[in-house]
Design a protein around this motif. Structure first.
Motif, short mmCIF file in Angstrom:
data_model
loop_
_atom_site.label_atom_id
_atom_site.label_comp_id
_atom_site.label_asym_id
_atom_site.label_seq_id
_atom_site.Cartn_x
_atom_site.Cartn_y
_atom_site.Cartn_z
N SER A 1 -3.32 6.87 -3.12
CA SER A 1 -3.04 6.93 -4.55
C SER A 1 -4.22 6.47 -5.39
CB SER A 1 -1.80 6.07 -4.87
OG SER A 1 -2.05 4.69 -4.56
N ASP B 1 10.62 7.04 4.01
CA ASP B 1 11.52 6.13 3.32
C ASP B 1 10.79 5.08 2.49
OD1 ASP B 1 13.76 7.41 4.38
OD2 ASP B 1 13.73 6.16 6.19
N GLY B 2 9.47 5.04 2.59
CA GLY B 2 8.68 4.13 1.78
C GLY B 2 8.78 2.66 2.17
N GLU B 3 9.30 2.38 3.35
CA GLU B 3 9.51 1.00 3.78
C GLU B 3 8.31 0.44 4.54
OE1 GLU B 3 11.95 -2.55 4.63
OE2 GLU B 3 12.07 -0.94 3.14
N VAL C 1 2.43 8.34 6.35
CA VAL C 1 3.40 7.88 5.36
C VAL C 1 4.81 7.85 5.95
CG1 VAL C 1 4.53 8.44 3.17
CG2 VAL C 1 2.06 8.65 3.38
N ASP C 2 5.49 6.73 5.75
CA ASP C 2 6.91 6.60 6.05
C ASP C 2 7.69 7.31 4.94
OD1 ASP C 2 9.53 5.81 6.52
OD2 ASP C 2 9.20 3.74 5.91
N ALA D 1 -0.13 7.85 0.28
CA ALA D 1 0.05 6.42 0.55
C ALA D 1 -0.21 5.65 -0.73
CB ALA D 1 -0.91 5.96 1.64
N LEU D 2 0.76 4.83 -1.13
CA LEU D 2 0.63 4.02 -2.34
C LEU D 2 -0.26 2.82 -2.04
CD1 LEU D 2 1.45 3.46 -5.26
CD2 LEU D 2 3.48 2.27 -4.38
#
Length: 206
Positions: free
Chosen positions: A114, A39-41, A36-37, A5-6
């Motif tokens: 992160s 697709d990062g959305e 975590v998605d 996770a960012l």
């Protein structure tokens, strides 16, 4: 592993302490665990803390750059790095529901952060599937603690019920009773792995 996770070094308005108190009665916020998605959305986070009675409680949330569904929106948040974010009940967000189900069925664990800060709870699903492809998630009933719907599991349409309880109850390791779901997401403090709590329950049927 659920991925990374960012995490941003950002100022939030309202703060997560405010959100936890307002929507979960959390007086002491201990932290969170994340999924975590791919697709990062969508940000997927479950806040963990204790209420006035000292009980362990949780609040599942998603963060999006635009509103998904007003019925499940809790509030809007100002994020100093990402701008305006819409905070929703995670059980009303198909992306979060998909990741809860996948994590449970695959016996996966939570995401790493992160920034290196450990999760408030270590989590792991009880399933044994090596990999499950979950698509076309449709939610037919949503509350703050339950999502009911159907999805395609490896291409086969099946019904599911996902429960993410407010109170973190002890996992019954001595047997299966009428209130025990077939699959679980369990969580524990890193320093006390023997004290497992039920973070989510999943039932899947034809």
């Amino acid at each position: 592993m659920s991925g990374e996770a960012l995490i941003y070094d950002a100022e939030l308005d309202p703060t997560k302490d405010d959100i936890a108190a307002r929507y979960a009665g959390i007086v002491t916020l201990l932290g969170s665990y994340r999924l975590v998605d791919p697709d990062g959305e969508v940000g997927i986070e479950v806040l963990i803390g204790s209420d006035l009675d000292g009980r362990g409680v949780q609040l599942p949330l998603t963060y999006r750059p635009s509103e998904l569904d007003s019925r499940h929106t809790l509030l809007e948040m100002d994020h100093s790095e990402l701008g305006r974010r819409w905070v929703s009940n995670a059980l009303g967000d198909p992306v979060a529901v998909t990741q809860f189900i996948r994590t449970i069925m695959e016996g996966d664990d939570g995401a790493t952060r992160s920034d290196g800060i450990p999760a408030a709870l270590d989590i792991r699903g009880s399933g044994k599937s090596e990999k499950v492809d979950i698509t076309d998630v449709t939610l037919t009933e949503v509350t703050r603690q339950r999502a009911v719907g159907h999805a395609k599991f490896d291409g086969k349409l099946r019904n599911f019920q996902l429960i993410v309880p407010h109170l973190l109850r002890r996992l019954n390791l001595t047997g299966v009773d009428a209130n025990t779901a077939r699959l679980h997401l369990v969580g524990w403090l890193p320093s006390m792995p023997e004290k497992q709590r039920v973070c989510a329950e999943l039932s899947v049927r034809e």
